[in-house]
Scaffold this motif. Structure first.
Motif, PDB file in Angstrom:
ATOM      1  N   ILE A 182      35.439  43.138  46.664  1.00 59.39           N
ATOM      2  CA  ILE A 182      35.970  42.093  45.786  1.00 59.39           C
ATOM      3  C   ILE A 182      35.891  42.533  44.330  1.00 59.39           C
ATOM      4  N   ARG A 183      34.735  43.057  43.930  1.00 60.77           N
ATOM      5  CA  ARG A 183      34.573  43.498  42.536  1.00 60.77           C
ATOM      6  C   ARG A 183      35.552  44.625  42.204  1.00 60.77           C
ATOM      7  N   ASP A 184      35.757  45.538  43.145  1.00 62.01           N
ATOM      8  CA  ASP A 184      36.688  46.647  42.915  1.00 62.01           C
ATOM      9  C   ASP A 184      38.122  46.147  42.783  1.00 62.01           C
ATOM     10  N   VAL A 185      38.506  45.187  43.616  1.00 62.68           N
ATOM     11  CA  VAL A 185      39.869  44.640  43.562  1.00 62.68           C
ATOM     12  C   VAL A 185      40.111  43.960  42.212  1.00 62.68           C
ATOM     13  N   ILE A 186      39.156  43.157  41.768  1.00 64.82           N
ATOM     14  CA  ILE A 186      39.307  42.473  40.483  1.00 64.82           C
ATOM     15  C   ILE A 186      39.358  43.487  39.337  1.00 64.82           C
ATOM     16  N   ALA A 187      38.475  44.466  39.375  1.00 61.32           N
ATOM     17  CA  ALA A 187      38.446  45.471  38.305  1.00 61.32           C
ATOM     18  C   ALA A 187      39.765  46.227  38.237  1.00 61.32           C
TER      19      ALA A 187
END
Length: 200
Positions: A182-187
């Motif tokens: 999730i954090r990677d997708v948002i970043a």
């Protein structure tokens, strides 16, 4: 001396009992009797704080909105707009047990809102709040990248849809949609918005 009860704290405790019942049994398990039992109250005591089951559900749904808003308002935002945007967005996503519980009960309430007008009002209010937040974040990133030629309305909806989709996917398939992913997708999405190089 009689025990002093904080009505606000007691109502919040009842709402949390509703959340626990939803997570264990779904909304079908949220009867006045079950809520009272889960909250450690008699049904008569529960009715002192809430006049009906509908009022209990509405308050429990409102509590989700209030807690997310409180967390966002308490953030000490990084001066870098993309980093600040990431911080803010992460408060909306099920990245820890507290936010996971909120996501689960929120999805249950959203489904029930189709047939319950009071919940529908809250659902629509929350939509407007999140849409406005997404617009603020995109506008801040737009100012950061003055050379960009983007449609703010489209980018606002795209960010909203990404957040909404990640919540649903994470709750449904936590084995695949992990906090790290999730954090990677948002970043990556924010990097694309600002034209920044993506981190490997």
């Amino acid at each position: 001396m009689p025990k002093v009860v904080d009505p606000g704290a007691r109502r919040a405790a009842v709402a949390e009992a509703v959340w626990r019942l939803i997570r264990k049994h779904g909304l079908e398990g949220v009867s006045v009797r079950n809520v009272a039992r889960e909250a450690g109250l008699s049904t008569g005591s529960l009715r002192h704080y809430f006049a009906s089951q509908s009022e209990v559900l509405t308050f429990a749904m409102q509590l989700v909105i209030d807690r997310v808003r409180t967390r966002i308002q308490a953030l000490e935002l990084h001066p870098d707009p993309p980093t600040a945007a990431q911080q803010t967005i992460e408060e909306l996503l099920p990245l820890d047990p507290e936010r996971w519980a909120e996501a689960e009960v929120w999805l249950a309430f959203t489904a029930r809102a189709q047939t319950q007008p009071a919940l529908r009002v809250l659902r629509d209010t929350s939509y407007e709040l999140l849409q406005n937040l997404c617009h603020q974040l995109v506008a801040a990133l737009d100012r950061e990248d003055a050379a960009a030629d983007r449609d703010l309305m489209v980018e606002t909806e795209r960010l909203y849809a990404l957040i909404d989709g990640l919540v649903v996917h994470c709750v449904i398939r936590p084995d695949r949609v992990t906090p790290s992913l999730i954090r990677d997708v948002i970043a990556r999405h924010l990097a694309q918005l600002t034209g920044a190089p993506e981190k490997n």
